[in-house]
Design a protein around this motif. Structure first.
Motif, mmCIF file in Angstrom:
data_model
loop_
_atom_site.group_PDB
_atom_site.id
_atom_site.type_symbol
_atom_site.label_atom_id
_atom_site.label_comp_id
_atom_site.label_asym_id
_atom_site.label_seq_id
_atom_site.Cartn_x
_atom_site.Cartn_y
_atom_site.Cartn_z
ATOM 1 N N ALA A 161 -108.231 48.279 -68.698
ATOM 2 C CA ALA A 161 -107.180 49.310 -68.695
ATOM 3 C C ALA A 161 -106.077 48.936 -69.734
ATOM 4 C CB ALA A 161 -106.717 49.576 -67.548
ATOM 5 N N LEU A 162 -105.732 47.501 -69.654
ATOM 6 C CA LEU A 162 -104.687 47.067 -70.595
ATOM 7 C C LEU A 162 -105.164 47.158 -72.206
ATOM 8 C CD1 LEU A 162 -101.908 45.796 -71.175
ATOM 9 C CD2 LEU A 162 -103.182 43.611 -70.718
ATOM 10 N N GLY A 163 -106.342 47.015 -72.359
ATOM 11 C CA GLY A 163 -106.726 46.931 -73.603
ATOM 12 C C GLY A 163 -106.721 48.409 -74.349
ATOM 13 N N ARG A 164 -107.025 49.584 -73.225
ATOM 14 C CA ARG A 164 -106.835 50.913 -73.806
ATOM 15 C C ARG A 164 -105.479 51.233 -74.118
ATOM 16 N NH1 ARG A 164 -110.587 51.762 -69.564
ATOM 17 N NH2 ARG A 164 -109.123 52.471 -68.046
ATOM 18 N N LEU A 165 -104.386 50.383 -73.137
ATOM 19 C CA LEU A 165 -102.926 50.824 -73.203
ATOM 20 C C LEU A 165 -102.646 50.189 -74.540
ATOM 21 C CD1 LEU A 165 -100.229 51.650 -72.155
ATOM 22 C CD2 LEU A 165 -100.219 49.319 -71.242
ATOM 23 N N MET A 166 -102.976 49.059 -74.863
ATOM 24 C CA MET A 166 -102.458 48.364 -76.179
ATOM 25 C C MET A 166 -103.076 48.868 -77.568
ATOM 26 S SD MET A 166 -100.391 46.366 -75.617
ATOM 27 C CE MET A 166 -99.379 45.836 -74.217
ATOM 28 N N THR A 167 -104.198 49.887 -77.505
ATOM 29 C CA THR A 167 -104.450 50.579 -78.624
ATOM 30 C C THR A 167 -103.412 51.497 -79.123
ATOM 31 O OG1 THR A 167 -105.530 52.420 -77.391
ATOM 32 C CG2 THR A 167 -106.944 50.535 -78.012
ATOM 33 N N ASP A 168 -102.506 52.055 -78.431
ATOM 34 C CA ASP A 168 -101.283 52.367 -78.882
ATOM 35 C C ASP A 168 -100.491 51.654 -79.735
ATOM 36 O OD1 ASP A 168 -101.971 55.068 -77.676
ATOM 37 O OD2 ASP A 168 -100.932 54.489 -75.788
ATOM 38 N N PHE A 169 -100.689 50.432 -79.552
ATOM 39 C CA PHE A 169 -99.972 49.571 -80.732
ATOM 40 C C PHE A 169 -100.940 49.083 -81.748
ATOM 41 C CE2 PHE A 169 -99.216 44.920 -81.639
ATOM 42 C CZ PHE A 169 -98.224 45.071 -82.677
ATOM 43 N N GLU A 170 -101.809 48.298 -81.269
ATOM 44 C CA GLU A 170 -102.971 47.897 -82.250
ATOM 45 C C GLU A 170 -104.323 48.456 -81.970
ATOM 46 O OE1 GLU A 170 -105.112 46.688 -84.900
ATOM 47 O OE2 GLU A 170 -103.108 45.829 -85.011
ATOM 48 N N PRO A 171 -104.876 49.454 -82.800
ATOM 49 C CA PRO A 171 -105.979 49.878 -82.540
ATOM 50 C C PRO A 171 -107.282 49.105 -82.612
ATOM 51 C CG PRO A 171 -104.821 51.166 -84.301
ATOM 52 C CD PRO A 171 -104.035 49.948 -84.194
ATOM 53 N N ASP A 172 -107.233 47.954 -83.205
ATOM 54 C CA ASP A 172 -108.471 47.040 -83.108
ATOM 55 C C ASP A 172 -108.129 45.980 -82.019
ATOM 56 O OD1 ASP A 172 -109.738 48.209 -85.107
ATOM 57 O OD2 ASP A 172 -108.664 47.126 -86.731
ATOM 58 N N VAL A 173 -107.500 46.212 -81.228
ATOM 59 C CA VAL A 173 -107.064 45.202 -79.837
ATOM 60 C C VAL A 173 -108.498 44.647 -79.250
ATOM 61 C CG1 VAL A 173 -106.682 46.924 -78.194
ATOM 62 C CG2 VAL A 173 -106.003 44.680 -77.885
ATOM 63 N N GLU A 174 -108.489 43.378 -79.051
ATOM 64 C CA GLU A 174 -109.800 43.111 -78.242
ATOM 65 C C GLU A 174 -109.349 42.598 -76.759
ATOM 66 O OE1 GLU A 174 -112.517 39.001 -78.464
ATOM 67 O OE2 GLU A 174 -111.388 39.371 -80.117
ATOM 68 N N VAL A 175 -110.269 43.028 -76.110
ATOM 69 C CA VAL A 175 -110.215 42.558 -74.554
ATOM 70 C C VAL A 175 -111.263 41.387 -74.690
ATOM 71 C CG1 VAL A 175 -110.761 43.076 -72.137
ATOM 72 C CG2 VAL A 175 -109.552 44.818 -73.824
ATOM 73 N N THR A 176 -110.654 40.124 -74.297
ATOM 74 C CA THR A 176 -111.375 38.897 -74.485
ATOM 75 C C THR A 176 -111.861 38.103 -73.075
ATOM 76 O OG1 THR A 176 -111.646 36.566 -75.503
ATOM 77 C CG2 THR A 176 -109.445 37.419 -74.887
ATOM 78 N N ALA A 177 -113.004 37.557 -73.018
ATOM 79 C CA ALA A 177 -113.104 36.863 -71.989
ATOM 80 C C ALA A 177 -112.998 35.281 -72.247
ATOM 81 C CB ALA A 177 -114.737 36.857 -71.754
ATOM 82 N N ASP A 178 -112.279 34.821 -73.301
ATOM 83 C CA ASP A 178 -111.770 33.591 -73.654
ATOM 84 C C ASP A 178 -110.557 33.661 -74.137
ATOM 85 O OD1 ASP A 178 -111.982 30.914 -74.174
ATOM 86 O OD2 ASP A 178 -113.177 30.981 -75.760
ATOM 87 N N ILE A 179 -109.542 33.836 -73.444
ATOM 88 C CA ILE A 179 -108.216 34.125 -73.812
ATOM 89 C C ILE A 179 -107.621 32.612 -73.986
ATOM 90 C CG2 ILE A 179 -106.951 33.838 -71.291
ATOM 91 C CD1 ILE A 179 -105.970 35.973 -74.775
ATOM 92 N N TRP A 180 -108.155 31.563 -73.314
ATOM 93 C CA TRP A 180 -107.704 30.130 -73.355
ATOM 94 C C TRP A 180 -108.136 29.460 -74.820
ATOM 95 C CZ3 TRP A 180 -103.886 28.653 -70.806
ATOM 96 C CH2 TRP A 180 -103.696 29.296 -69.376
ATOM 97 N N GLY A 181 -109.463 30.058 -75.287
ATOM 98 C CA GLY A 181 -109.884 29.805 -76.708
ATOM 99 C C GLY A 181 -108.948 30.246 -77.789
ATOM 100 N N TYR A 182 -108.427 31.502 -77.435
ATOM 101 C CA TYR A 182 -107.571 31.857 -78.530
ATOM 102 C C TYR A 182 -106.194 31.421 -78.545
ATOM 103 C CZ TYR A 182 -110.415 35.675 -80.096
ATOM 104 O OH TYR A 182 -111.477 36.512 -80.788
ATOM 105 N N LEU A 183 -105.875 31.062 -77.164
ATOM 106 C CA LEU A 183 -104.351 30.359 -77.132
ATOM 107 C C LEU A 183 -104.508 29.001 -77.855
ATOM 108 C CD1 LEU A 183 -103.340 31.504 -73.498
ATOM 109 C CD2 LEU A 183 -102.584 32.610 -75.554
ATOM 110 N N TRP A 184 -105.377 28.309 -77.718
ATOM 111 C CA TRP A 184 -105.698 26.894 -78.162
ATOM 112 C C TRP A 184 -105.728 27.143 -79.689
ATOM 113 C CZ3 TRP A 184 -104.284 22.042 -77.039
ATOM 114 C CH2 TRP A 184 -103.917 21.864 -75.596
ATOM 115 N N GLY A 185 -106.414 28.079 -80.139
ATOM 116 C CA GLY A 185 -106.573 28.589 -81.717
ATOM 117 C C GLY A 185 -105.097 28.595 -82.158
ATOM 118 N N LYS A 186 -104.323 29.653 -81.423
ATOM 119 C CA LYS A 186 -103.038 29.861 -81.895
ATOM 120 C C LYS A 186 -102.242 28.666 -81.985
ATOM 121 C CE LYS A 186 -99.728 32.433 -83.517
ATOM 122 N NZ LYS A 186 -99.218 33.685 -82.744
ATOM 123 N N LEU A 187 -102.439 27.858 -81.077
ATOM 124 C CA LEU A 187 -101.624 26.469 -81.158
ATOM 125 C C LEU A 187 -102.025 25.698 -82.460
ATOM 126 C CD1 LEU A 187 -101.569 25.340 -77.284
ATOM 127 C CD2 LEU A 187 -99.555 25.540 -78.777
#
Length: 355
Positions: A161-187
């Motif tokens: 549901a959050l992913g659907r909501l956030m398409t109003d900001f970013e149409p290509d938003v991804e709902v991920t099963a690996d948020i920690w992988g992305y957070l460490w990637g961003k680090l």
């Protein structure tokens, strides 16, 4: 009627996301600790400017002490330093079954979940580029990777549901099963940005400069090694490929990733990082102690050497205090000399000396 959303921290990130959600018809309230910023939004609206879009958001704006009521979704977008204090302030305003979405950089989710609980915390990778130009004005410079996810790795109904909501900001938003992988990637990417904040040249120039490739390789490589000690495989985005900086990867692979990131930034109004702007424009401390600092602590606990990250923290903090001046030469300070000695910049003369 749209969703009720409280955006706690209406700067470059929170203000941009909140403005788009407001424009899409959601019931958005903005909260910020800056009286000047709040006053400007109340008076003239929150102005989104820049190459991506231009419009005015007229959502209600409040100081933290003026907030009353409870919200099912609070988007937290303050700097890393006041995360704990902000959580304590917003906790009474979080609905019983509500949650906080961290729109922050670093491992702020670990702080939020300790105070509010994992079930009331959601993570996000924020890759897009924005700058707070002045009170009531944000430049949205470039779209980039944006994803959200549960901390336990589940693709829950709530995350969907959050992913659907956030398409109003970013149409290509991804709902991920690996948020920690992305957070460490961003680090890993953040470590590179802090390295460039020691200098004065543009991100494109520094990312692509051959003389600095060993520095970038070491900075990102140490982040990847610490993540591995936590059993996390950092995920890549927008040209940054963590595997290119992992143990055993070639210098050529790291250079290709750096050049890919530089290519994505060519022509962007975002010529320098937010960390650089903190020091050079806003004359304030960066978030390095609360972003890279926790990585160094994890490394110490897990027995992973991080000499370059440690040196990065010391140099950035010296620049913040005015003991050192931003200079591209200072970036070379992050690595030892081939002889085993190290180059050091004298804080008084600004000259490089052999030790």
């Amino acid at each position: 009627m749209g969703e009720r959303i409280l955006v706690w921290g209406a700067g470059a990130i929170g203000g941009t996301v909140g403005a788009y959600l407001w424009r899409a018809g959601h019931d958005v309230t903005l909260v910020d600790a800056s009286p000047a910023h709040v006053a400007a939004i109340r008076r003239e609206g929150l102005r989104i400017v820049g190459p991506v879009d231009e419009f005015v958001c007229r959502a209600p704006a409040l100081l933290p002490q003026q907030v009353d009521g409870r919200w099912p979704l609070i988007a937290l977008a303050v700097k890393a330093q006041p995360t704990e204090a902000a959580c304590l302030q917003l906790r009474p305003h979080l609905a019983e079954n509500g949650y906080v979405l961290s729109l922050q950089n670093g491992l702020c989710e670990t702080v939020i979940e300790k105070l509010l609980g994992r079930s009331r915390t959601m993570g996000a990778l924020v890759g897009f580029m924005g700058d707070l130009i002045g009170p009531g004005e944000i430049r949205f410079g470039q779209r980039a990777k944006f994803c959200v996810g549960e901390l336990d790795g589940q693709i829950s109904d709530r995350a969907t549901a959050l992913g659907r909501l956030m398409t109003d900001f970013e149409p290509d938003v991804e709902v991920t099963a690996d948020i920690w992988g992305y957070l460490w990637g961003k680090l890993g990417f953040i470590a590179l940005l802090y390295g460039t904040a020691l200098g004065t040249a543009t991100l494109v120039e520094l990312f692509s400069a051959s003389e600095f490739q060993p520095v970038w390789r070491c900075l990102a490589g140490e982040i990847v090694a610490v993540a591995a000690s936590e059993n996390v495989a950092p995920k890549g985005f927008d040209g940054f490929e963590p595997d290119a900086f992992a143990a055993g990867a070639t210098a050529a692979a790291a250079s290709r990733s750096m050049n890919a990131m530089a290519d994505l930034l060519r022509g962007s109004p975002k010529t320098h990082s937010g960390m650089w702007r903190d020091i050079a424009v806003h004359r304030r401390a960066t978030e390095i102690g609360n972003q890279i600092g926790p990585v160094v602590e994890i490394a110490l606990r897990n027995g992973v050497p991080t000499p370059v990250l440690r040196r990065l923290v010391k140099l950035i903090q010296a620049v913040e205090k005015g003991d050192l001046t931003q200079s591209d030469t200072l970036i070379r300070e992050l690595l030892p000399l081939p002889s085993g000695g190290s180059a050091r910049i004298d804080a008084v003369t600004g000259r490089e000396a052999q030790r």
